[in-house]
Structure formats: structure tokens, C-alpha cells
Design a protein around this motif. Structure first.
Motif, PDB file in Angstrom:
ATOM      1  N   ARG A  36       2.266   1.774  -3.653  1.00  0.00           N
ATOM      2  CA  ARG A  36       1.341   2.192  -4.407  1.00  0.00           C
ATOM      3  C   ARG A  36       1.085   3.758  -3.919  1.00  0.00           C
ATOM      4  O   ARG A  36       0.950   4.689  -4.955  1.00  0.00           O
ATOM      5  CB  ARG A  36       0.021   1.599  -4.095  1.00  0.00           C
ATOM      6  CG  ARG A  36      -0.946   1.948  -4.987  1.00  0.00           C
ATOM      7  CD  ARG A  36      -2.482   0.995  -5.075  1.00  0.00           C
ATOM      8  NE  ARG A  36      -2.800   0.709  -3.574  1.00  0.00           N
ATOM      9  CZ  ARG A  36      -3.481   1.645  -3.044  1.00  0.00           C
ATOM     10  NH1 ARG A  36      -3.938   2.754  -3.582  1.00  0.00           N
ATOM     11  NH2 ARG A  36      -4.076   1.364  -1.919  1.00  0.00           N
ATOM     12  N   LEU A  37       0.884   4.203  -2.884  1.00  0.00           N
ATOM     13  CA  LEU A  37       0.679   5.647  -2.378  1.00  0.00           C
ATOM     14  C   LEU A  37       1.969   6.455  -2.928  1.00  0.00           C
ATOM     15  O   LEU A  37       1.544   7.604  -3.301  1.00  0.00           O
ATOM     16  CB  LEU A  37       0.361   5.708  -1.077  1.00  0.00           C
ATOM     17  CG  LEU A  37      -0.994   5.187  -0.321  1.00  0.00           C
ATOM     18  CD1 LEU A  37      -0.733   5.174   1.191  1.00  0.00           C
ATOM     19  CD2 LEU A  37      -1.952   5.839  -1.223  1.00  0.00           C
ATOM     20  N   ARG A  38       2.970   5.934  -2.745  1.00  0.00           N
ATOM     21  CA  ARG A  38       4.295   6.717  -3.287  1.00  0.00           C
ATOM     22  C   ARG A  38       4.229   6.842  -4.816  1.00  0.00           C
ATOM     23  O   ARG A  38       4.280   7.989  -5.323  1.00  0.00           O
ATOM     24  CB  ARG A  38       5.550   6.159  -2.940  1.00  0.00           C
ATOM     25  CG  ARG A  38       5.875   6.087  -1.421  1.00  0.00           C
ATOM     26  CD  ARG A  38       7.227   5.808  -1.298  1.00  0.00           C
ATOM     27  NE  ARG A  38       7.561   4.281  -1.621  1.00  0.00           N
ATOM     28  CZ  ARG A  38       7.379   3.314  -0.850  1.00  0.00           C
ATOM     29  NH1 ARG A  38       7.221   3.632   0.459  1.00  0.00           N
ATOM     30  NH2 ARG A  38       7.768   2.150  -1.081  1.00  0.00           N
ATOM     31  N   THR A  96       0.806  -1.282  -0.139  1.00  0.00           N
ATOM     32  CA  THR A  96      -0.025   0.203  -0.131  1.00  0.00           C
ATOM     33  C   THR A  96       0.932   1.290  -0.006  1.00  0.00           C
ATOM     34  O   THR A  96       0.505   2.222  -0.826  1.00  0.00           O
ATOM     35  CB  THR A  96      -0.737  -0.076   1.332  1.00  0.00           C
ATOM     36  OG1 THR A  96      -1.830  -1.295   1.150  1.00  0.00           O
ATOM     37  CG2 THR A  96      -1.927   1.398   1.286  1.00  0.00           C
ATOM     38  N   GLU A 123       1.334   6.851  -6.474  1.00  0.00           N
ATOM     39  CA  GLU A 123       0.372   7.931  -7.139  1.00  0.00           C
ATOM     40  C   GLU A 123       0.691   9.205  -6.703  1.00  0.00           C
ATOM     41  O   GLU A 123       0.428  10.128  -7.249  1.00  0.00           O
ATOM     42  CB  GLU A 123      -0.868   7.622  -6.119  1.00  0.00           C
ATOM     43  CG  GLU A 123      -1.611   6.132  -6.670  1.00  0.00           C
ATOM     44  CD  GLU A 123      -2.895   5.954  -5.877  1.00  0.00           C
ATOM     45  OE1 GLU A 123      -3.125   6.427  -4.809  1.00  0.00           O
ATOM     46  OE2 GLU A 123      -3.547   4.491  -6.063  1.00  0.00           O
TER      47      GLU A 123
END
Length: 492
Positions: A323-325, A320, A327
Motif C-alpha cells: 500500500r505504501l508503494r 502495508t 501511495e
């Protein structure tokens, strides 16, 4: 590492499975005063999973038919029968057997016991102590007949009923199977070290066993004989079976893979690795060690599950975060791109001269966007009144424009604003296109009829025109605003 304690009437052998196959790790004699100490030392130096196996002549099996009762009552009934049949030994066991038609409403149960516990219990106490200290993982106590039963049940080519014969450490073993289940087991001790001296005794004992099976009605006719033996032992077995009329067949065993592994011992050692599915004995000296081992296994399983759950949760969190990095990086790139585009637009706007009509164009566009898509009720009512008495007229196009320049559709281009009355901006401008259907008068007469009706209804003129290409009547008129309504007031 798996190891097996083979306990017979005289010796104890510790066998283990290694990379090179089965091998004898330790041999102890019961009469040796140092035997117990040597076994304790061996357990202290080796971590293993140990299965005790009894290979004794003093083993009895009795088949009882008990009433069908609840599980708790059946447990008490079995305990009572075991105490009646085997009062002098704690090493007992009970196995439920498949019911046959002759059992009726009764449930067959096999009661088993090792009738000379003194030959087994001292070794088991040492094993139990090692298990309590965590030196060895203790498995249930079983016996050679139980292991042979486990093997026989998987041999689907063998008859469901038969007498199995084999040479063991103590002599000749006889095991009778009924419905592929162990019914009785018997060991005829060897009278001499030479096999030829034992053959007459083995021959007589085999004849007596067959006669006893027939008298007890355990066998439906002469049971077939199956002999577990190596190729070198076939002549001796033919001499033993020659006195009987039963059909027999040989099951050839592979040569022993190690020294001291004679007779059926290699097969027993192989079956001992899967003892969980076979018969077992209740063994008090091993109870505490088995409970501790079970507790350790549960704790290990819980710990492994907790660690697996933690690792899984950490992996999900890492995925997660990654993925946030990604985005966040994409959003930062988009922000930079939009900031660049905004800077370019600001630079281009600063270079262009200001236009006074741009604001007016935006106001007109806003009014067009906000204009309703459905004509006002007054326009629709006026159109319906005009066409009410003209069934031959079909409305093709309706356009209107209010005093505030709100427009429902594009007005007919042929009617210019300068042709309207001077007060048209205070009214609603209506443009109609009418198609003439069956029964309609001439176009000119139809136009005059509609114009006069509009004049009569609304007191305003209507301009008419006939399109030569489409034969449509184009009508253009003004609809005065409704008179203001004055609310009544109460006189003083």
C-alpha cells in the motif's frame, strides 16, 4: 490412523480404520511367548492413535449414593469407596450419574473396575512404553459396556430403561441401562463352540438376571429387552427369550465388514473412535505416556499458533508495504504533474508584459479580505442615536467606509465621493437606507427630520434622497472621528 486394542480374556486384536473400512491388523494370543515382542515390533513400525478397549467378563459396576460435599472431599470419598469395593485392582473408575427424585440429598456415583488386571496390564505396559517413545498417541482405557452406553444414550427412540442383550467374543453380554446410564454389565461365558449347546444356559441366566433386577429394585416393573443381533441370529434369540414374559425387540446389525468381526464388535469399533465422551478407567501404566502425549499436543498447538501469528504479521507487513508503494507512486505522479503545471505557468508569466496595477489590485483585495464584517462601535452607536426618536423608521441597509478605505458593505452608488466634504477622508462615511413604517410622516419630511437630528448630534450635514421605485430614504453622511483623549499628568 486410528487403531484399537481389543483385549479379551484370551486374545488381543489390533483393529484399524482404513480407506476400505475396518480391518484386523494383528491378532495375538496371550499364551504365545512371542506375543509381546510382536506387539512391540508392530508399534515400532506404525504411527497411529491407539485406544485400548477391555472386553472382559471380569468387570463390575456398583452404584453408590454419596453425600454432596466439595469436589476435593468427594474425590477422597470416591477413592475410599473404590478401595473398599475393589482392593485388588488399580484399574478403576468413577462416573457421576444424574440425580433422581429418590436420591434426595445424595449424589449417585457409578464405581467401576476391571477385577482381573493381570489380563490387561501386560498389554497396557507395552502400549505405555510405545507412547513414551512417541511411537503412538495413547488414548484412555475404556471397555465395551462404556462404549455401548455411549451408543445407547444417542438412541432416543429406545426406552430410558432397558436390558440390552448381544453376543460377544466371550459369550452373551447383558447390559442394563437406567435413565440411559449404565447400571450393571454381565457376561455369560460360552460353554461350547456350538451356539445350540449354549442356548439352555443363556436362557436360564437371562431369567436369573431379570429376577435379580426385580429384587434389587433397579427396574420399575419388567424391563423391556433390546437385542443387538444380525438377521441370522434372530431364531436363536427368540429361543432364549421365549422363557420370559418381557417385551422384546430386535435391533438389526449389519453383517460384519471383516473376518473375525463377529457379534457387536463392529459397533464397538465404531464407538471407540469417539471414546473421549464416554467412560474410562484410571490406568497407571498409561499415565506417563498420556502426560507426554498431552505435552506434545500443547507444544504442537503453541508452535502452530506462533507460526500462524508470524505468518499473519508478515502478511500484514507485506500488505502495508504494498500500500505504501502504491501511495508513493501516486504522490510521485502528482509531483510530476504539479511540476509540469508550474513550468507552464512560469513560461506564460514570462511571456506576459508586467502590469503596474496588478500589485495595487492585490493590495486592495487584501484590505477587502481583512475588513471586519461587523460595523465599528461608533457607527452602530451613531445609527442607534439617529433612529432612537424615530420609531417609524426601519433600517434596511447600513454601509460604512473608514479613512483607511476599510469597507463594511458597498456604499450607495448615488452618492459620489465628489459630493462629500473636503475632509471626508479623515472621517467615517455612512450610508443608510431607511424604510418608513406605520405612523411615519411624508418621505420628504421624514428625511428632513433625520437630517436635522444628525446635524444636531454630530454637527455634520446629511445628504438625503428618496428612491421613487422602492420609497426608501437614502441617507449619506460623515461621522467625525472622536476627539483625542489626553491623559492627566502629575504636576511637579
Amino acid at each position: 490412523m486410528d487403531c484399537h486394542l481389543i483385549i479379551d480374556g484370551h486374545d488381543l486384536g489390533v483393529w484399524r480404520h482404513g480407506r476400505d473400512g475396518v480391518e484386523c491388523a494383528l491378532t495375538l494370543n496371550a499364551t504365545d511367548p512371542e506375543a509381546h515382542a510382536r506387539l512391540r515390533d508392530w508399534f515400532a513400525s506404525t504411527r497411529s492413535r491407539c485406544t485400548p478397549v477391555a472386553d472382559l467378563a471380569d468387570e463390575r459396576h456398583i452404584v453408590e449414593r454419596l453425600p454432596r460435599v466439595s469436589r476435593a472431599d468427594r474425590r477422597l470419598l470416591i477413592a475410599r469407596r473404590l478401595a473398599q469395593h475393589f482392593p485388588d485392582t488399580p484399574l478403576t473408575g468413577a462416573t457421576l450419574l444424574p440425580a433422581t427424585p429418590e436420591d434426595g440429598l445424595l449424589a449417585p456415583v457409578r464405581l467401576s473396575a476391571l477385577t482381573r488386571p493381570a489380563l490387561v496390564v501386560p498389554w497396557l505396559e507395552i502400549l505405555g512404553t510405545a507412547g513414551e517413545r512417541g511411537l503412538v498417541d495413547v488414548r484412555p482405557l475404556t471397555s465395551v459396556p462404556f462404549l455401548l452406553e455411549s451408543w445407547y444414550r444417542r438412541q432416543h427412540t429406545l426406552p430410558a430403561q432397558g436390558l440390552l442383550l448381544a453376543f460377544g467374543a466371550g459369550g452373551m453380554r447383558q447390559v442394563f441401562f437406567r435413565n440411559r446410564r449404565l447400571a450393571f454389565s454381565r457376561v455369560i461365558p460360552a460353554r461350547s463352540d456350538a451356539l445350540t449347546d449354549c442356548l439352555p444356559v443363556y436362557r436360564d441366566e437371562l431369567a436369573q438376571a431379570l429376577a435379580w433386577l426385580s429384587s434389587q429394585r433397579l427396574s420399575d416393573g419388567p424391563p423391556p429387552l433390546r437385542v443387538l443381533a444380525t438377521a441370522d441370529e434372530f431364531p436363536a434369540w427368540r429361543d432364549i427369550i421365549s422363557a420370559t414374559s418381557n417385551k422384546f425387540d430386535f435391533i438389526e446389525l449389519a453383517p460384519p465388514p471383516a473376518a473375525h468381526a463377529s457379534g457387536i464388535l463392529p459397533l464397538v469399533l465404531q464407538e471407540a473412535r469417539h471414546v473421549g465422551a464416554g467412560g474410562r478407567y484410571d490406568c497407571p501404566p498409561l499415565h506417563h505416556a498420556q502426560r507426554l502425549a498431552q505435552t506434545r499436543r500443547v507444544m504442537i498447538a503453541v508452535s502452530v499458533a506462533a507460526v500462524a501469528a508470524s505468518v499473519s504479521a508478515a502478511a500484514i507487513e507485506l500488505a502495508t508495504a504494498a500500500r505504501l508503494r502504491d501511495e508513493a507512486g501516486q504522490l510521485a505522479s502528482m509531483q510530476q504533474s504539479l511540476q509540469g503545471d508550474a513550468g507552464k505557468l512560469e513560461a506564460e508569466t514570462a511571456q506576459r508584459p508586467a502590469s503596474g496595477g496588478f500589485a495595487a489590485w492585490l493590495d486592495a483585495g487584501e484590505r477587502l479580505v481583512r475588513a471586519p464584517g461587523i460595523a465599528p462601535a461608533a457607527v452602530l452607536q451613531a445609527t442607534a442615536d439617529l433612529l432612537n426618536e424615530a420609531p417609524w423608521a426601519r433600517l434596511e441597509t447600513l454601509a460604512w467606509e473608514t479613512a483607511h478605505s476599510e469597507r463594511g458593505a458597498t456604499l450607495l452608488p448615488e452618492f459620489a465621493a465628489q459630493n462629500l466634504p473636503a475632509d471626508a477622508t479623515a472621517s467615517t462615511i455612512i450610508a443608510l437606507e431607511i424604510a418608513l413604517g406605520d405612523g411615519a410622516p411624508t418621505p420628504r419630511r421624514a428625511a428632513d427630520t433625520l437630517a436635522s437630528r444628525w446635524q444636531r448630534l454630530h454637527g455634520a450635514p446629511m445628504q438625503t434622497q428618496i428612491d421613487a421605485d422602492t420609497a426608501l430614504l437614502q441617507l449619506h453622511a460623515t461621522l467625525p472621528p472622536p476627539p483625542a483623549t489626553t491623559l492627566p499628568t502629575n504636576a511637579p
